[in-house]
Motif scaffolding. Sequence first.
Motif, PDB file in Angstrom:
ATOM      1  N   THR A 148     -70.157 -58.512  39.872  1.00  0.00           N
ATOM      2  CA  THR A 148     -70.389 -58.007  41.230  1.00  0.00           C
ATOM      3  C   THR A 148     -71.619 -58.621  41.901  1.00  0.00           C
ATOM      4  O   THR A 148     -71.819 -58.446  43.100  1.00  0.00           O
ATOM      5  CB  THR A 148     -70.561 -56.477  41.209  1.00  0.00           C
ATOM      6  N   LEU A 149     -72.441 -59.335  41.130  1.00  0.00           N
ATOM      7  CA  LEU A 149     -73.651 -59.919  41.690  1.00  0.00           C
ATOM      8  C   LEU A 149     -73.505 -61.430  41.831  1.00  0.00           C
ATOM      9  O   LEU A 149     -72.859 -62.090  41.014  1.00  0.00           O
ATOM     10  CB  LEU A 149     -74.860 -59.613  40.798  1.00  0.00           C
ATOM     11  N   THR A 150     -74.133 -61.972  42.868  1.00  0.00           N
ATOM     12  CA  THR A 150     -74.130 -63.404  43.100  1.00  0.00           C
ATOM     13  C   THR A 150     -75.289 -64.063  42.353  1.00  0.00           C
ATOM     14  O   THR A 150     -76.209 -63.387  41.891  1.00  0.00           O
ATOM     15  CB  THR A 150     -74.271 -63.704  44.601  1.00  0.00           C
ATOM     16  N   VAL A 157     -83.803 -61.324  41.228  1.00  0.00           N
ATOM     17  CA  VAL A 157     -84.207 -60.435  40.132  1.00  0.00           C
ATOM     18  C   VAL A 157     -85.675 -60.653  39.768  1.00  0.00           C
ATOM     19  O   VAL A 157     -86.386 -59.707  39.419  1.00  0.00           O
ATOM     20  CB  VAL A 157     -83.296 -60.645  38.903  1.00  0.00           C
ATOM     21  N   GLU A 158     -86.163 -61.898  39.855  1.00  0.00           N
ATOM     22  CA  GLU A 158     -87.550 -62.169  39.451  1.00  0.00           C
ATOM     23  C   GLU A 158     -88.557 -61.425  40.339  1.00  0.00           C
ATOM     24  O   GLU A 158     -89.354 -60.628  39.824  1.00  0.00           O
ATOM     25  CB  GLU A 158     -87.804 -63.681  39.450  1.00  0.00           C
ATOM     26  N   PRO A 159     -88.569 -61.631  41.661  1.00  0.00           N
ATOM     27  CA  PRO A 159     -89.527 -60.861  42.473  1.00  0.00           C
ATOM     28  C   PRO A 159     -89.242 -59.363  42.478  1.00  0.00           C
ATOM     29  O   PRO A 159     -90.164 -58.553  42.581  1.00  0.00           O
ATOM     30  CB  PRO A 159     -89.393 -61.469  43.872  1.00  0.00           C
ATOM     31  N   ALA A 193     -88.179 -50.527  46.094  1.00  0.00           N
ATOM     32  CA  ALA A 193     -88.282 -49.844  44.797  1.00  0.00           C
ATOM     33  C   ALA A 193     -88.807 -48.427  44.974  1.00  0.00           C
ATOM     34  O   ALA A 193     -88.403 -47.501  44.254  1.00  0.00           O
ATOM     35  CB  ALA A 193     -89.188 -50.638  43.861  1.00  0.00           C
ATOM     36  N   SER A 194     -89.698 -48.233  45.937  1.00  0.00           N
ATOM     37  CA  SER A 194     -90.241 -46.894  46.205  1.00  0.00           C
ATOM     38  C   SER A 194     -89.174 -45.976  46.784  1.00  0.00           C
ATOM     39  O   SER A 194     -89.126 -44.783  46.459  1.00  0.00           O
ATOM     40  CB  SER A 194     -91.428 -47.006  47.174  1.00  0.00           C
ATOM     41  N   LYS A 195     -88.325 -46.536  47.632  1.00  0.00           N
ATOM     42  CA  LYS A 195     -87.211 -45.741  48.173  1.00  0.00           C
ATOM     43  C   LYS A 195     -86.331 -45.232  47.033  1.00  0.00           C
ATOM     44  O   LYS A 195     -85.972 -44.044  46.976  1.00  0.00           O
ATOM     45  CB  LYS A 195     -86.382 -46.617  49.117  1.00  0.00           C
ATOM     46  N   VAL A 196     -85.978 -46.134  46.134  1.00  0.00           N
ATOM     47  CA  VAL A 196     -85.111 -45.762  45.016  1.00  0.00           C
ATOM     48  C   VAL A 196     -85.779 -44.725  44.125  1.00  0.00           C
ATOM     49  O   VAL A 196     -85.122 -43.840  43.579  1.00  0.00           O
ATOM     50  CB  VAL A 196     -84.733 -47.020  44.213  1.00  0.00           C
ATOM     51  N   ILE A 330     -81.376 -55.865  37.235  1.00  0.00           N
ATOM     52  CA  ILE A 330     -79.962 -56.234  37.372  1.00  0.00           C
ATOM     53  C   ILE A 330     -79.102 -54.986  37.506  1.00  0.00           C
ATOM     54  O   ILE A 330     -78.203 -54.911  38.356  1.00  0.00           O
ATOM     55  CB  ILE A 330     -79.526 -57.087  36.162  1.00  0.00           C
ATOM     56  N   ASP A 331     -79.382 -53.975  36.677  1.00  0.00           N
ATOM     57  CA  ASP A 331     -78.616 -52.723  36.769  1.00  0.00           C
ATOM     58  C   ASP A 331     -78.779 -52.076  38.133  1.00  0.00           C
ATOM     59  O   ASP A 331     -77.810 -51.547  38.698  1.00  0.00           O
ATOM     60  CB  ASP A 331     -79.074 -51.752  35.675  1.00  0.00           C
ATOM     61  N   LEU A 332     -80.000 -52.106  38.687  1.00  0.00           N
ATOM     62  CA  LEU A 332     -80.222 -51.515  40.007  1.00  0.00           C
ATOM     63  C   LEU A 332     -79.427 -52.257  41.072  1.00  0.00           C
ATOM     64  O   LEU A 332     -78.765 -51.632  41.920  1.00  0.00           O
ATOM     65  CB  LEU A 332     -81.714 -51.535  40.352  1.00  0.00           C
ATOM     66  N   LEU A 333     -79.467 -53.594  41.044  1.00  0.00           N
ATOM     67  CA  LEU A 333     -78.739 -54.371  42.048  1.00  0.00           C
ATOM     68  C   LEU A 333     -77.234 -54.124  41.969  1.00  0.00           C
ATOM     69  O   LEU A 333     -76.534 -54.155  42.989  1.00  0.00           O
ATOM     70  CB  LEU A 333     -79.034 -55.858  41.870  1.00  0.00           C
ATOM     71  N   ALA A 334     -76.741 -53.875  40.768  1.00  0.00           N
ATOM     72  CA  ALA A 334     -75.303 -53.670  40.585  1.00  0.00           C
ATOM     73  C   ALA A 334     -74.879 -52.218  40.776  1.00  0.00           C
ATOM     74  O   ALA A 334     -73.684 -51.917  40.782  1.00  0.00           O
ATOM     75  CB  ALA A 334     -74.883 -54.140  39.190  1.00  0.00           C
ATOM     76  N   SER A 335     -75.835 -51.319  40.949  1.00  0.00           N
ATOM     77  CA  SER A 335     -75.545 -49.889  40.927  1.00  0.00           C
ATOM     78  C   SER A 335     -74.897 -49.351  42.196  1.00  0.00           C
ATOM     79  O   SER A 335     -74.260 -48.290  42.168  1.00  0.00           O
ATOM     80  CB  SER A 335     -76.836 -49.100  40.675  1.00  0.00           C
TER      81      SER A 335
END
Length: 383
Positions: A148-150, A157-159, A193-196, A330-335
């Motif tokens: 699901t991720l490009t 993911v690094e920054p 990240a703070s929002k999440v 990665i899990d967050l981006l795919a969530s």
Amino acid sequence: MSGTEIKASVLHGANDLQVEVRNLPAPAADEVQVAVQATGLCGSDLHYFRHFRNGPIEVREPLTLGHESAGVVVAVGSSASSTLKVGDRVALEVGLPCESCELCREGRYNICRGMNFRSSAKAYPHSQGTLQERINHPARWCHKLPDTLTLEHGAIVEPLSVAMHAQKRSGLKPGSTVLVLGAGAVGLLCAAASKVAGAKHVVIADIQEDRVKFATDNAFADAGLTVPIPTVRPETVEDKLAYAQRVAESLKSLKVKGGDAVIGEAAVTFECTGVESCMQTAIYATQPGGKILIIGMGMSVQTLPIMAASVKEVDLVGVFRYANMYSEAIDLLASGNPLLPDIRKIVTHRFNGLDQIPGAFDTAARVKDDKGDLVIKVMVDMA
């Protein structure tokens, strides 16, 4: 000589990038060979490109830049086949710690004294970066991406790991107010990240009005302040601190979105600029018992109102890169988390191929491009 001939972008001096051919051997037993396809340009890369140094770190030999990267596995070492296979898409964690010192054993490998980080000139011989067609890299530090991720997500993911590492060190409690100083890529990701993490309000500040507007328009922040540049530059310590206090008061008096209540002091402040006046402002704008995360790599020596921090018991917390964050990012981006803004929007400019890298760096050094469009994150695609 056995191996594969590849092309690489190589920095020979300030603003002097050349495309060269290198011989890349087959991957070692614990390595995979990755065709690098997406690489984001970072502020440290830009410093090396423009000055052939990054602060006190001087480049001592030709250096390939780039470390925010993802690509496709094209060859697998004999002992790496249990985790990865040809065709897998991976995000590259390019820092290689010693893995045996006390810090590594504690899981804080990002501050390992023996760290060897791609595209950094700190170690010698330098560890070559990812702006080349292929690299060999330990399979342990290659993180498989879900379908699901490009690959562009993979480079981000690094920054994002930097932001999530800072968030973890902040100990932010849900329902708190967060202040982010600096609306560049890392600042925006700290806001996300703070929002999440459940921040009640996220406030962002920058001297560039367009960056603040981008943050609020795209749900990275709930409120923003364009920091006024004084008509007369403060010269004395007293004048500098007075200016920082005025900016802090402006931040605290911002109105809550959709209401009349003011934001007030921040429980957690992410300082993402490295600018002395911003660090001073952070101390004045953070509530008693709050934390300031020092992320920006700017002025190495600063004058700070330490007494103001001390009497409020404000913690100044250092943040350097990340540790144990790639899988979580990665899990967050795919969530599909509804609290997470559309992260790919930070990529404002894309360049294709090694020959376009000098232009990519020229664009990354600007606030706006020739069309007047905002520059935040520049991505190089070598697919």
